[in-house]
Design a protein around this motif. Sequence first.
Motif, PDB file in Angstrom:
ATOM      1  N   TYR A  20       0.844  -1.195   0.000  1.00 49.79           N
ATOM      2  CA  TYR A  20       0.000   0.000   0.000  1.00 49.79           C
ATOM      3  C   TYR A  20       0.883   1.251   0.000  1.00 49.79           C
ATOM      4  O   TYR A  20       1.990   1.245   0.545  1.00 49.79           O
ATOM      5  N   GLY A  21       0.347   2.352  -0.537  1.00 49.28           N
ATOM      6  CA  GLY A  21       0.957   3.653  -0.368  1.00 49.28           C
ATOM      7  C   GLY A  21       2.226   3.874  -1.161  1.00 49.28           C
ATOM      8  O   GLY A  21       2.592   3.099  -2.041  1.00 49.28           O
ATOM      9  N   SER A  22       2.923   4.972  -0.801  1.00 48.10           N
ATOM     10  CA  SER A  22       4.193   5.310  -1.435  1.00 48.10           C
ATOM     11  C   SER A  22       5.068   6.048  -0.431  1.00 48.10           C
ATOM     12  O   SER A  22       4.571   6.652   0.517  1.00 48.10           O
ATOM     13  N   GLY A  23       6.375   5.978  -0.673  1.00 46.21           N
ATOM     14  CA  GLY A  23       7.332   6.586   0.238  1.00 46.21           C
ATOM     15  C   GLY A  23       8.292   5.554   0.768  1.00 46.21           C
ATOM     16  O   GLY A  23       8.351   4.416   0.288  1.00 46.21           O
ATOM     17  N   SER A  24       9.073   5.926   1.772  1.00 45.56           N
ATOM     18  CA  SER A  24      10.046   5.001   2.344  1.00 45.56           C
ATOM     19  C   SER A  24       9.323   3.811   2.979  1.00 45.56           C
ATOM     20  O   SER A  24       8.192   3.931   3.450  1.00 45.56           O
ATOM     21  N   ILE A  84      13.178  -8.807   1.336  1.00 47.28           N
ATOM     22  CA  ILE A  84      13.417  -7.356   1.403  1.00 47.28           C
ATOM     23  C   ILE A  84      14.552  -6.962   0.457  1.00 47.28           C
ATOM     24  O   ILE A  84      14.468  -5.961  -0.267  1.00 47.28           O
ATOM     25  N   ASP A  85      15.597  -7.759   0.451  1.00 41.94           N
ATOM     26  CA  ASP A  85      16.754  -7.453  -0.398  1.00 41.94           C
ATOM     27  C   ASP A  85      16.386  -7.482  -1.877  1.00 41.94           C
ATOM     28  O   ASP A  85      16.881  -6.677  -2.671  1.00 41.94           O
ATOM     29  N   SER A  86      15.487  -8.401  -2.265  1.00 38.91           N
ATOM     30  CA  SER A  86      15.153  -8.541  -3.684  1.00 38.91           C
ATOM     31  C   SER A  86      13.990  -7.652  -4.112  1.00 38.91           C
ATOM     32  O   SER A  86      13.962  -7.161  -5.244  1.00 38.91           O
ATOM     33  N   GLU A  87      13.020  -7.424  -3.216  1.00 39.66           N
ATOM     34  CA  GLU A  87      11.804  -6.704  -3.600  1.00 39.66           C
ATOM     35  C   GLU A  87      11.834  -5.220  -3.216  1.00 39.66           C
ATOM     36  O   GLU A  87      11.293  -4.382  -3.945  1.00 39.66           O
ATOM     37  N   ILE A  88      12.436  -4.873  -2.099  1.00 42.98           N
ATOM     38  CA  ILE A  88      12.390  -3.495  -1.597  1.00 42.98           C
ATOM     39  C   ILE A  88      13.701  -2.753  -1.890  1.00 42.98           C
ATOM     40  O   ILE A  88      13.696  -1.604  -2.296  1.00 42.98           O
ATOM     41  N   ARG A  89      14.809  -3.398  -1.590  1.00 42.13           N
ATOM     42  CA  ARG A  89      16.149  -2.904  -1.957  1.00 42.13           C
ATOM     43  C   ARG A  89      16.536  -1.599  -1.265  1.00 42.13           C
ATOM     44  O   ARG A  89      17.298  -0.802  -1.811  1.00 42.13           O
ATOM     45  N   ILE A 109      18.808  -6.856  14.648  1.00 44.93           N
ATOM     46  CA  ILE A 109      20.075  -7.246  15.271  1.00 44.93           C
ATOM     47  C   ILE A 109      21.033  -7.830  14.250  1.00 44.93           C
ATOM     48  O   ILE A 109      22.232  -7.520  14.236  1.00 44.93           O
ATOM     49  N   ARG A 110      20.518  -8.664  13.341  1.00 45.63           N
ATOM     50  CA  ARG A 110      21.382  -9.402  12.418  1.00 45.63           C
ATOM     51  C   ARG A 110      21.567  -8.723  11.065  1.00 45.63           C
ATOM     52  O   ARG A 110      22.519  -9.029  10.353  1.00 45.63           O
ATOM     53  N   TYR A 111      20.658  -7.831  10.707  1.00 46.47           N
ATOM     54  CA  TYR A 111      20.739  -7.145   9.409  1.00 46.47           C
ATOM     55  C   TYR A 111      20.725  -5.630   9.635  1.00 46.47           C
ATOM     56  O   TYR A 111      19.835  -4.924   9.183  1.00 46.47           O
ATOM     57  N   LYS A 112      21.735  -5.162  10.321  1.00 45.39           N
ATOM     58  CA  LYS A 112      21.768  -3.761  10.769  1.00 45.39           C
ATOM     59  C   LYS A 112      21.673  -2.771   9.614  1.00 45.39           C
ATOM     60  O   LYS A 112      21.012  -1.732   9.723  1.00 45.39           O
ATOM     61  N   ALA A 113      22.332  -3.056   8.506  1.00 46.46           N
ATOM     62  CA  ALA A 113      22.334  -2.116   7.384  1.00 46.46           C
ATOM     63  C   ALA A 113      20.983  -2.018   6.695  1.00 46.46           C
ATOM     64  O   ALA A 113      20.734  -1.079   5.939  1.00 46.46           O
ATOM     65  N   MET A 114      20.090  -2.973   6.962  1.00 43.20           N
ATOM     66  CA  MET A 114      18.794  -3.020   6.277  1.00 43.20           C
ATOM     67  C   MET A 114      17.650  -2.491   7.139  1.00 43.20           C
ATOM     68  O   MET A 114      16.494  -2.514   6.709  1.00 43.20           O
ATOM     69  N   CYS A 115      17.940  -2.009   8.354  1.00 48.02           N
ATOM     70  CA  CYS A 115      16.884  -1.657   9.298  1.00 48.02           C
ATOM     71  C   CYS A 115      17.173  -0.303   9.945  1.00 48.02           C
ATOM     72  O   CYS A 115      18.266  -0.089  10.468  1.00 48.02           O
TER      73      CYS A 115
END
Length: 276
Positions: A20-24, A84-89, A109-115
């Motif tokens: 839904y929606g748009s933005g970050s 998330i890596d493949s669809e949102i990027r 905790i495990r994917y700090k760069a993605m959160c």
Amino acid sequence: MTLKTQQRYKSENGIAYLKYGSGSPIVLVHGVGLRAEAWLNQIETLTQRHTVYAIDMPGHGESDLLAEEDSDLDDYVDAIAAWIDSEIREPVIMMGHSMGSMIALNFGIRYKAMCIGIAALNSVYRRTPQAEQAVQQRALDMIKNPALDKVTTPIKRWFNRDPQGFEKQMADLCEQWLLAAPTAGYARAYRVFSRNDGPQDEALAALEIPVIFITGDGDSNSSGEMSQRMAALCPNGRYAVIENARHMVPMTHPDEMNQLLAEFIKQCGTQVRNQI
């Protein structure tokens, strides 16, 4: 109350989701036995400035079961991280309820760069021995007896004893979702939920992003004390306890919940701007 099942997108790795929606981006992860529609009362608020992805947890709704029968929490998180890596990027704000909060915290905790922020709703931390024994017995019963009633007891734990009005409508929706939940996906996820007791203290202490813990004052299994203790360990942690609420706070108390989430999203945005 009956809610029409909404049309999903489906990723190559088997994650089904609503968008839904748009933005970050904000990613929403529901609890055991439920489905993406469990966030129905948050969508309008969250989509005002953001793209919102509400997923079906692996083995729930229209998402595929994980390949390994004895998958653990990391496996659930890895599958969602790959999606998330493949669809949102791009980095996301993660919001999770119940087992979904375990996933959200593990992801951060495990994917700090993605959160860039975590909202953990009705989250578990250091159960009492009695509660630990009870939840593990329920998980064992589900695995051994697929025909076991998996609806009546959760509804009694999650909602007030005699729900009325709006809360009764939400309880009826949850009952429908529990009845329709894929048996294997439900049982496997509940086993994972029963085996996890919250993140390690040192992991929470290393979470430098904003984190909010929210629960209901009547949720004894995900108590306000648990939320307070976790928030105290996080450098940018805070907690809130919503009055006259139990386990399904996002559904039963949307006004209070949505106000807290809107304020939290602003906090995440402020931190990102300060880091640029």
